[in-house]
Design a protein around this motif. Structure first.
Motif, PDB file in Angstrom:
ATOM      1  N   ALA A   6      50.612  22.182  40.815  1.00 22.86           N
ATOM      2  CA  ALA A   6      51.612  23.226  40.617  1.00 22.86           C
ATOM      3  C   ALA A   6      51.474  23.859  39.236  1.00 22.86           C
ATOM      4  CB  ALA A   6      53.010  22.652  40.806  1.00 22.86           C
ATOM      5  N   ASN A   7      51.233  23.045  38.215  1.00 21.57           N
ATOM      6  CA  ASN A   7      51.057  23.573  36.861  1.00 21.57           C
ATOM      7  C   ASN A   7      49.817  24.444  36.753  1.00 21.57           C
ATOM      8  OD1 ASN A   7      53.374  22.408  35.875  1.00 21.57           O
ATOM      9  ND2 ASN A   7      52.333  20.573  35.107  1.00 21.57           N
ATOM     10  N   VAL A   8      48.722  24.019  37.362  1.00 22.54           N
ATOM     11  CA  VAL A   8      47.487  24.816  37.343  1.00 22.54           C
ATOM     12  C   VAL A   8      47.715  26.142  38.072  1.00 22.54           C
ATOM     13  CG1 VAL A   8      45.103  24.915  38.213  1.00 22.54           C
ATOM     14  CG2 VAL A   8      45.934  22.855  37.062  1.00 22.54           C
ATOM     15  N   ALA A   9      48.415  26.095  39.202  1.00 19.66           N
ATOM     16  CA  ALA A   9      48.705  27.322  39.953  1.00 19.66           C
ATOM     17  C   ALA A   9      49.581  28.261  39.129  1.00 19.66           C
ATOM     18  CB  ALA A   9      49.369  26.988  41.275  1.00 19.66           C
ATOM     19  N   LEU A  10      50.577  27.720  38.441  1.00 21.60           N
ATOM     20  CA  LEU A  10      51.453  28.532  37.611  1.00 21.60           C
ATOM     21  C   LEU A  10      50.675  29.176  36.465  1.00 21.60           C
ATOM     22  CD1 LEU A  10      54.279  29.548  36.853  1.00 21.60           C
ATOM     23  CD2 LEU A  10      54.566  27.439  35.537  1.00 21.60           C
ATOM     24  N   VAL A  11      49.832  28.413  35.796  1.00 20.32           N
ATOM     25  CA  VAL A  11      49.029  28.955  34.697  1.00 20.32           C
ATOM     26  C   VAL A  11      48.082  30.041  35.218  1.00 20.32           C
ATOM     27  CG1 VAL A  11      47.196  28.393  33.041  1.00 20.32           C
ATOM     28  CG2 VAL A  11      49.219  26.930  33.217  1.00 20.32           C
ATOM     29  N   PHE A  13      48.534  31.940  37.858  1.00 18.22           N
ATOM     30  CA  PHE A  13      49.356  33.108  38.176  1.00 18.22           C
ATOM     31  C   PHE A  13      49.715  33.880  36.912  1.00 18.22           C
ATOM     32  CE2 PHE A  13      53.611  34.947  38.432  1.00 18.22           C
ATOM     33  CZ  PHE A  13      53.394  35.903  39.414  1.00 18.22           C
ATOM     34  N   LEU A  14      50.149  33.169  35.870  1.00 18.51           N
ATOM     35  CA  LEU A  14      50.529  33.828  34.621  1.00 18.51           C
ATOM     36  C   LEU A  14      49.339  34.527  33.968  1.00 18.51           C
ATOM     37  CD1 LEU A  14      53.004  31.221  33.088  1.00 18.51           C
ATOM     38  CD2 LEU A  14      53.545  33.422  34.135  1.00 18.51           C
ATOM     39  N   LEU A  15      48.174  33.900  33.979  1.00 15.18           N
ATOM     40  CA  LEU A  15      46.979  34.545  33.421  1.00 15.18           C
ATOM     41  C   LEU A  15      46.611  35.791  34.222  1.00 15.18           C
ATOM     42  CD1 LEU A  15      44.738  31.470  32.493  1.00 15.18           C
ATOM     43  CD2 LEU A  15      45.927  33.039  30.932  1.00 15.18           C
ATOM     44  N   GLY A  16      46.729  35.712  35.540  1.00 15.49           N
ATOM     45  CA  GLY A  16      46.464  36.877  36.388  1.00 15.49           C
ATOM     46  C   GLY A  16      47.451  38.000  36.110  1.00 15.49           C
TER      47      GLY A  16
END
Length: 187
Positions: A6-11, A13-16
């Protein structure tokens, strides 16, 4: 494990989101434009928000450009002719004349990709200096307003003071108890 994913997905998403929304004035590829005026009606109206991204413009595209001699102003109009090297001929959809400027590829900030009606009017209010000054004044007032605890402490009796007693040795609280009527009975 699930928390890490979940943390990797959030990071990611935020970078995108940062990559997609990084503004062109900071070297990015996105330009947000709040439409002002009637030259692009009925395509865009005053107060609409247009998101444009860098890319190759062509005849028929709506682009945002910054004319070299206009002191940082931006124009959002449609390409009606020309080319990127010698300059595009531009025209507002509601105008019966072409623009006096012929922007080249380096003056074009982006091609319109997303249009959100009326959102620019809300954004203009949120970005206005008067709005931010009002928020700061309100925040200062809330922070400086005396708390209820401090006010209540000033009016509360001092707990260290000795009990008051009357001349017959009873306290004022005893008098209240003497006057009470028992439940279910009369005096």
């Amino acid at each position: 494990m699930r928390g890490t994913v979940a943390n990797v997905a959030l990071v990611a998403f935020l970078l995108g989101a940062v990559w997609a929304l990084w503004p062109s004035n900071l070297g990015g590829c996105t330009t947000l434009t709040i439409v002002s005026g009637h030259s692009m009606e009925p395509t865009y109206y005053t107060g609409d928000l247009v998101v444009s991204r860098c890319g190759e413009a062509g005849v028929g595209d709506v682009v945002v450009y910054r004319p070299a001699r206009e002191n940082g102003g931006r124009v959002i109009h449609r390409v009606v002719g020309g080319d990127a090297e010698t300059g595009w001929r531009m025209k507002g959809d509601n105008n019966d004349f072409t623009d006096p400027w012929t922007p080249t590829a380096d003056e074009v900030l982006g091609v319109a990709r997303l249009h959100v009606p009326h959102l620019g009017a809300v954004a203009a209010i949120l970005l206005a200096p008067l709005t931010w000054m009002s928020v700061l004044v309100l925040a200062a007032a809330v922070l400086m307003w005396p708390s209820r605890r401090a006010t209540a402490g000033d009016d509360a009796p001092d707990e260290t003071a000795p009990d008051e007693t009357s001349t017959d040795g009873t306290s004022p609280d005893d008098a209240v108890l003497d006057d009470a009527v028992p439940v279910g009975g009369t005096r």
